[in-house]
Design a protein around this motif. Structure first.
Motif, PDB file in Angstrom:
ATOM      1  N   SER A   1       1.172   9.075  -5.883  1.00  0.00           N
ATOM      2  CA  SER A   1       0.269  10.202  -5.671  1.00  0.00           C
ATOM      3  C   SER A   1       0.767  11.135  -4.571  1.00  0.00           C
ATOM      4  O   SER A   1       0.460  12.323  -4.579  1.00  0.00           O
ATOM      5  CB  SER A   1      -1.136   9.700  -5.346  1.00  0.00           C
ATOM      6  OG  SER A   1      -1.122   8.973  -4.154  1.00  0.00           O
ATOM      7  N   LEU A   2       1.533  10.614  -3.625  1.00  0.00           N
ATOM      8  CA  LEU A   2       2.067  11.460  -2.558  1.00  0.00           C
ATOM      9  C   LEU A   2       3.234  12.318  -3.025  1.00  0.00           C
ATOM     10  O   LEU A   2       3.302  13.508  -2.725  1.00  0.00           O
ATOM     11  CB  LEU A   2       2.524  10.595  -1.377  1.00  0.00           C
ATOM     12  CG  LEU A   2       1.468  10.237  -0.352  1.00  0.00           C
ATOM     13  CD1 LEU A   2       2.000   9.187   0.598  1.00  0.00           C
ATOM     14  CD2 LEU A   2       1.038  11.464   0.413  1.00  0.00           C
TER      15      LEU A   2
ATOM     16  N   VAL B   1       0.840  -1.205   0.000  1.00  0.00           N
ATOM     17  CA  VAL B   1       0.000   0.000   0.000  1.00  0.00           C
ATOM     18  C   VAL B   1       0.874   1.255   0.000  1.00  0.00           C
ATOM     19  O   VAL B   1       0.561   2.234  -0.682  1.00  0.00           O
ATOM     20  CB  VAL B   1      -0.967  -0.015   1.205  1.00  0.00           C
ATOM     21  CG1 VAL B   1      -1.643   1.323   1.395  1.00  0.00           C
ATOM     22  CG2 VAL B   1      -2.003  -1.115   1.022  1.00  0.00           C
TER      23      VAL B   1
ATOM     24  N   GLN C   1       8.723   3.409  -5.397  1.00  0.00           N
ATOM     25  CA  GLN C   1       7.662   2.395  -5.499  1.00  0.00           C
ATOM     26  C   GLN C   1       8.255   1.006  -5.684  1.00  0.00           C
ATOM     27  O   GLN C   1       7.816   0.048  -5.045  1.00  0.00           O
ATOM     28  CB  GLN C   1       6.751   2.694  -6.693  1.00  0.00           C
ATOM     29  CG  GLN C   1       5.644   3.648  -6.416  1.00  0.00           C
ATOM     30  CD  GLN C   1       4.743   3.778  -7.632  1.00  0.00           C
ATOM     31  OE1 GLN C   1       5.209   3.919  -8.758  1.00  0.00           O
ATOM     32  NE2 GLN C   1       3.448   3.717  -7.397  1.00  0.00           N
TER      33      GLN C   1
ATOM     34  N   LEU D   1       2.053   1.734  -3.492  1.00  0.00           N
ATOM     35  CA  LEU D   1       0.995   2.221  -4.370  1.00  0.00           C
ATOM     36  C   LEU D   1       0.691   3.704  -4.136  1.00  0.00           C
ATOM     37  O   LEU D   1       0.343   4.425  -5.075  1.00  0.00           O
ATOM     38  CB  LEU D   1      -0.281   1.395  -4.169  1.00  0.00           C
ATOM     39  CG  LEU D   1      -0.249  -0.040  -4.670  1.00  0.00           C
ATOM     40  CD1 LEU D   1      -1.506  -0.785  -4.242  1.00  0.00           C
ATOM     41  CD2 LEU D   1      -0.098  -0.066  -6.181  1.00  0.00           C
ATOM     42  N   SER D   2       0.827   4.150  -2.917  1.00  0.00           N
ATOM     43  CA  SER D   2       0.485   5.537  -2.612  1.00  0.00           C
ATOM     44  C   SER D   2       1.648   6.509  -2.839  1.00  0.00           C
ATOM     45  O   SER D   2       1.440   7.721  -2.802  1.00  0.00           O
ATOM     46  CB  SER D   2      -0.012   5.646  -1.176  1.00  0.00           C
ATOM     47  OG  SER D   2       1.005   5.267  -0.288  1.00  0.00           O
TER      48      SER D   2
END
Length: 99
Positions: A47-48, A40, A58, A43-44
């Motif tokens: 966008s962060l 998670v 990532q 995956l975030s």
């Protein structure tokens, strides 16, 4: 009297093995949970972080997730085999296996 003590010993040992099995399952679920946290987080990251190196971060998080999951699975099955092997020692195993 000796037979009653032997049955009590067998019950205690079987309950100890059940606790060990539950601890092994709990440990596997902990590995799985931590692996999912890293997944998670990976995956975030896109966008962060609005930077170009987000892809490399990532990949690092995905790699950590995969490694943790693999180690957890290997650990679970290795411990399961050891638990199964220890079950032959329940009860009066000296008479059963040494005669």
């Amino acid at each position: 009297m000796d037979n009653a003590q032997n049955k009590d010993l067998i019950l205690r040992e079987k309950l100890a093995i059940q606790r060990t099995i539950l601890a092994n399952q709990s440990t596997f679920l902990s590995f799985l949970r931590t692996s999912m946290y890293f997944l998670v987080a990976g995956l975030s990251m896109k966008s962060l972080l609005k930077i170009e190196s987000a892809l490399s971060i990532q990949i690092i998080f995905f790699g950590c997730s995969f490694i943790l999951l693999t180690v957890g699975i290997i650990n679970y099955f290795r411990q399961s085999i050891k638990i199964k092997e220890s079950e032959i020692h329940i009860g009066n195993y000296k008479k059963e296996h040494l005669d």
